[in-house]
Design a protein around this motif. Structure first.
Motif, PDB file in Angstrom:
ATOM      1  N   HIS A  40       0.880  -1.162   0.000  1.00  0.00           N
ATOM      2  CA  HIS A  40       0.000   0.000   0.000  1.00  0.00           C
ATOM      3  C   HIS A  40       0.922   1.218   0.000  1.00  0.00           C
ATOM      4  CE1 HIS A  40      -3.278  -2.694   0.904  1.00  0.00           C
ATOM      5  NE2 HIS A  40      -2.734  -3.040   2.061  1.00  0.00           N
ATOM      6  N   VAL A  41       0.765   2.103  -0.976  1.00  0.00           N
ATOM      7  CA  VAL A  41       1.726   3.200  -1.137  1.00  0.00           C
ATOM      8  C   VAL A  41       1.038   4.556  -1.056  1.00  0.00           C
ATOM      9  CG1 VAL A  41       3.636   4.089  -2.486  1.00  0.00           C
ATOM     10  CG2 VAL A  41       3.010   1.675  -2.698  1.00  0.00           C
ATOM     11  N   ALA A  42       1.471   5.370  -0.099  1.00  0.00           N
ATOM     12  CA  ALA A  42       1.010   6.748  -0.005  1.00  0.00           C
ATOM     13  C   ALA A  42       1.942   7.617  -0.841  1.00  0.00           C
ATOM     14  CB  ALA A  42       1.007   7.210   1.443  1.00  0.00           C
ATOM     15  N   ILE A  43       1.380   8.286  -1.840  1.00  0.00           N
ATOM     16  CA  ILE A  43       2.152   9.126  -2.760  1.00  0.00           C
ATOM     17  C   ILE A  43       2.077  10.565  -2.256  1.00  0.00           C
ATOM     18  CG2 ILE A  43       2.492   9.791  -5.167  1.00  0.00           C
ATOM     19  CD1 ILE A  43       0.675   7.420  -5.951  1.00  0.00           C
ATOM     20  N   TRP A  44       3.176  11.039  -1.688  1.00  0.00           N
ATOM     21  CA  TRP A  44       3.200  12.389  -1.122  1.00  0.00           C
ATOM     22  C   TRP A  44       3.970  13.326  -2.038  1.00  0.00           C
ATOM     23  CZ3 TRP A  44       4.801  11.141   4.639  1.00  0.00           C
ATOM     24  CH2 TRP A  44       3.751  10.430   5.253  1.00  0.00           C
ATOM     25  N   ASP A  45       3.327  14.438  -2.414  1.00  0.00           N
ATOM     26  CA  ASP A  45       3.964  15.387  -3.322  1.00  0.00           C
ATOM     27  C   ASP A  45       3.139  16.666  -3.342  1.00  0.00           C
ATOM     28  OD1 ASP A  45       5.219  16.611  -5.753  1.00  0.00           O
ATOM     29  OD2 ASP A  45       6.058  14.612  -5.996  1.00  0.00           O
ATOM     30  N   LEU A  46       3.772  17.785  -3.641  1.00  0.00           N
ATOM     31  CA  LEU A  46       3.028  19.025  -3.862  1.00  0.00           C
ATOM     32  C   LEU A  46       2.376  19.034  -5.239  1.00  0.00           C
ATOM     33  CD1 LEU A  46       5.429  21.658  -2.257  1.00  0.00           C
ATOM     34  CD2 LEU A  46       3.274  20.773  -1.338  1.00  0.00           C
ATOM     35  N   ASP A  47       2.868  18.184  -6.136  1.00  0.00           N
ATOM     36  CA  ASP A  47       2.282  18.027  -7.463  1.00  0.00           C
ATOM     37  C   ASP A  47       1.127  17.029  -7.369  1.00  0.00           C
ATOM     38  OD1 ASP A  47       1.610  17.680 -10.116  1.00  0.00           O
ATOM     39  OD2 ASP A  47       3.507  16.745 -10.698  1.00  0.00           O
ATOM     40  N   VAL A  48      -0.019  17.528  -6.942  1.00  0.00           N
ATOM     41  CA  VAL A  48      -1.171  16.650  -6.728  1.00  0.00           C
ATOM     42  C   VAL A  48      -1.678  16.060  -8.043  1.00  0.00           C
ATOM     43  CG1 VAL A  48      -3.544  16.537  -5.852  1.00  0.00           C
ATOM     44  CG2 VAL A  48      -1.821  17.899  -4.648  1.00  0.00           C
ATOM     45  N   GLU A  49      -1.642  16.840  -9.108  1.00  0.00           N
ATOM     46  CA  GLU A  49      -2.121  16.335 -10.398  1.00  0.00           C
ATOM     47  C   GLU A  49      -1.271  15.160 -10.862  1.00  0.00           C
ATOM     48  OE1 GLU A  49      -2.474  19.342 -13.352  1.00  0.00           O
ATOM     49  OE2 GLU A  49      -3.904  20.554 -12.209  1.00  0.00           O
ATOM     50  N   GLY A  50       0.037  15.303 -10.767  1.00  0.00           N
ATOM     51  CA  GLY A  50       0.924  14.215 -11.179  1.00  0.00           C
ATOM     52  C   GLY A  50       0.746  12.989 -10.308  1.00  0.00           C
TER      53      GLY A  50
END
Length: 266
Positions: free
Chosen positions: A31-41
């Motif tokens: 299970h992977v939480a994708i953390w980034d300021l680029d929410v669209e990407g």
């Protein structure tokens, strides 16, 4: 350490090394939480992978509350699953010499920003991830012994620039050198809890950050490589991440991913 059905947080997960790491962990059943300021990407990547075992979080790694809320969101989505660690891929690079052609000094706020994101942000996510892992350990806490299995893994992204910073890389090299320097003391701090810490130091990788370099700089870097004579593929970085997670003897150190290159002066 087992990857399938465990929760991992990946900063900078929307693109480059982070996105490859997300794909690699997901392929292993995590299970992977994708953390980034680029929410669209990050959202596009999550949709590409089906969404069930991914979760997008708009996270500024330097902000404690952002990270805490993202951790809680993962807890809410994957109730009952074990948090196993984080992979810190988020970072920035802002080049500039200490004194420019007009004799002006490098902007101090820029230096602070690079160190804040690359080093302080990495520490912030690492410490909060470690605290989250420890929260689920059986009480009373028992010191690990020879039979104890991994309880968590923290993997931080350094750079070959930590060792051979090039012209104009003072802020970037300082931040990445700090990431390498944290590995051993952080591993020692967390050993009692059975949590391992590793740093990966890539050099020649095809990422959005590398693509912004002038062709002159790219050519100069490639000339220092021994083999292979190319930029690395992000999937090769992800492969190293998975190796660090699965191999319990990798702890408190760093691995260079650089084709035997040693960066020279640009």
């Amino acid at each position: 350490m087992k990857i399938a059905d465990h929760i991992f947080y990946v900063t900078g997960g929307a693109s480059g090394l982070g996105a490859a790491t997300v794909r690699g962990l997901h392929a292993k059943g995590a299970h992977v939480a994708i953390w980034d300021l680029d929410v669209e990407g990050a959202t596009r990547l999550s949709e590409e992978l089906g969404g069930e075992r991914t979760l997008v979080g708009e996270v500024d790694v330097t902000e404690e509350e952002d990270v805490r809320q993202a951790i809680q969101a993962a807890d809410d989505k994957w109730k009952g699953s074990t948090v196993a660690g984080c992979v810190n891929c988020g970072g920035v690079g802002m080049a500039g010499k200490i004194i420019d052609a007009e004799g002006e000094p490098f902007n101090l706020d820029t230096f602070k920003k690079v160190v804040d994101i690359n080093l302080v942000g990495t520490f912030n996510v690492s410490r909060l991830t470690a605290a989250r892992i420890v929260r689920d350990l059986p009480r009373p806490l028992q010191k690990p012994n020879s039979e104890t299995q991994d309880r968590g893994v923290i993997i931080n992204t350094a750079s070959a620039a930590a060792f051979e910073g090039q012209t104009g890389q003072v802020s970037y090299s300082a931040s990445k050198g700090g990431v390498v320097g944290m590995s051993m003391p952080m591993a020692r701090d967390l050993a009692w809890y059975g949590i391992r810490v590793m740093a990966l130091a890539p050099a020649l990788f095809s990422t959005p950050m590398m693509e912004r370099l002038p062709q002159r700089a790219k050519d100069a870097i490639l000339r220092t490589a021994e083999f292979p004579l190319r930029f690395g593929h992000p999937e090769e970085f992800a492969h190293a991440v998975i190796a660090c997670i699965e191999n319990s003897m990798l702890n408190g150190s760093f691995i260079r991913l650089d084709g035997a290159t040693r960066l020279g002066k640009l």
